[in-house]
Design an enzyme around this catalytic site. Structure first.
Site, short mmCIF file in Angstrom:
data_model
loop_
_atom_site.label_atom_id
_atom_site.label_comp_id
_atom_site.label_asym_id
_atom_site.label_seq_id
_atom_site.Cartn_x
_atom_site.Cartn_y
_atom_site.Cartn_z
N THR A 52 -0.13 -5.58 12.48
CA THR A 52 -1.73 -6.29 11.82
C THR A 52 -1.05 -5.89 9.92
OG1 THR A 52 -2.70 -4.46 11.88
CG2 THR A 52 -2.82 -5.84 13.50
N CYS A 80 3.63 -3.61 10.16
CA CYS A 80 3.25 -3.54 11.35
C CYS A 80 3.30 -4.54 12.44
CB CYS A 80 2.28 -2.21 11.91
SG CYS A 80 0.89 -2.25 10.88
N HIS A 108 -7.24 -3.87 -16.96
CA HIS A 108 -6.63 -3.72 -15.35
C HIS A 108 -5.52 -1.54 -16.07
CE1 HIS A 108 -7.57 -7.39 -13.92
NE2 HIS A 108 -6.50 -7.45 -15.06
N ASP A 162 6.84 -0.74 11.65
CA ASP A 162 7.18 0.38 13.65
C ASP A 162 7.60 -0.78 14.27
OD1 ASP A 162 5.50 -1.43 14.51
OD2 ASP A 162 3.46 0.05 14.50
N HIS A 207 -3.18 -6.92 -11.56
CA HIS A 207 -3.75 -6.74 -11.44
C HIS A 207 -3.74 -5.20 -11.11
CE1 HIS A 207 -6.89 -10.32 -12.11
NE2 HIS A 207 -6.16 -10.38 -12.62
C1 RB5 Z 1 1.30 -1.13 17.52
O1 RB5 Z 1 1.27 -1.67 18.13
C2 RB5 Z 1 -0.14 -1.26 16.79
O2 RB5 Z 1 -0.76 -0.90 16.36
C3 RB5 Z 1 1.27 -1.70 15.69
O3 RB5 Z 1 2.52 -2.06 14.43
C4 RB5 Z 1 0.18 -2.37 13.72
O4 RB5 Z 1 -0.97 -3.16 14.05
C5 RB5 Z 1 -1.28 -0.80 13.97
O5 RB5 Z 1 -2.35 -1.28 12.76
#
Ligand code: RB5
Length: 148
Positions: free
Chosen positions: A67, A65, A134, A8, A98
């Protein structure tokens, strides 16, 4: 190896860096991610990557993304996807050995770029162990998917 990559707006810079690295290493990269800072919805990009992996148009997938959490959650809704959010190389190695993970997830806001690149190289270069215990556990994941 053929690798599909999606992201994203929270991770387009890492996508560009990681695509360049993979191409320099001789891999073929399919970019299905967004390419700028305009706000988009990560489920759309997670699903594109997951489809290419389950349809065997790519050997492995990488999603990113802010996180790595949201995009990994979506990938793991798709039957046949085992997506692992990794923050260090040990996780990357162990999830290939695994879990036979077929998609790697990374967070641009949470993981430094050099660590992210090390994680990608480790994920790509580590084979599944083929260990009987596994294999049995992965079969159980597949059974759970069938029941969904
Ligand atoms: C976008 O602002 C953010 O929410 C996305 O990149 C991500 O971190 C979501 O889990």
């Amino acid at each position: 190896m053929k690798i599909v990559i999606g992201n994203d707006h929270g991770a387009y810079e890492y996508k560009n860096e990681i695509m360049t690295m993979l191409e320099q290493l001789g891999h073929t990269v399919i970019n299905v991610g967004c390419d700028g800072p305009e706000s988009v919805d990560y489920p759309d990009y997670a699903y594109k990557v997951a489809q290419k992996v389950v349809q065997k148009e790519a050997d492995l997938g990488i999603v990113m993304c802010g996180t790595g959490i949201g995009i990994s959650i979506v990938c793991n809704k798709v039957k046949g996807i085992r997506c692992a959010l990794c923050t260090d190389v040990t996780m990357a190695r162990l999830t290939r050995e695994h879990n036979d993970a077929n998609v790697l997830s990374l967070g641009q806001r949470t993981t430094g770029i050099e660590t992210a690149k090390d994680i990608v190289r480790t994920f790509i270069d580590t084979p599944f162990s083929n260990g009987p215990r596994h294999i049995q556990r992965i079969q159980k994941i597949t059974e759970i998917e069938k029941g969904l």
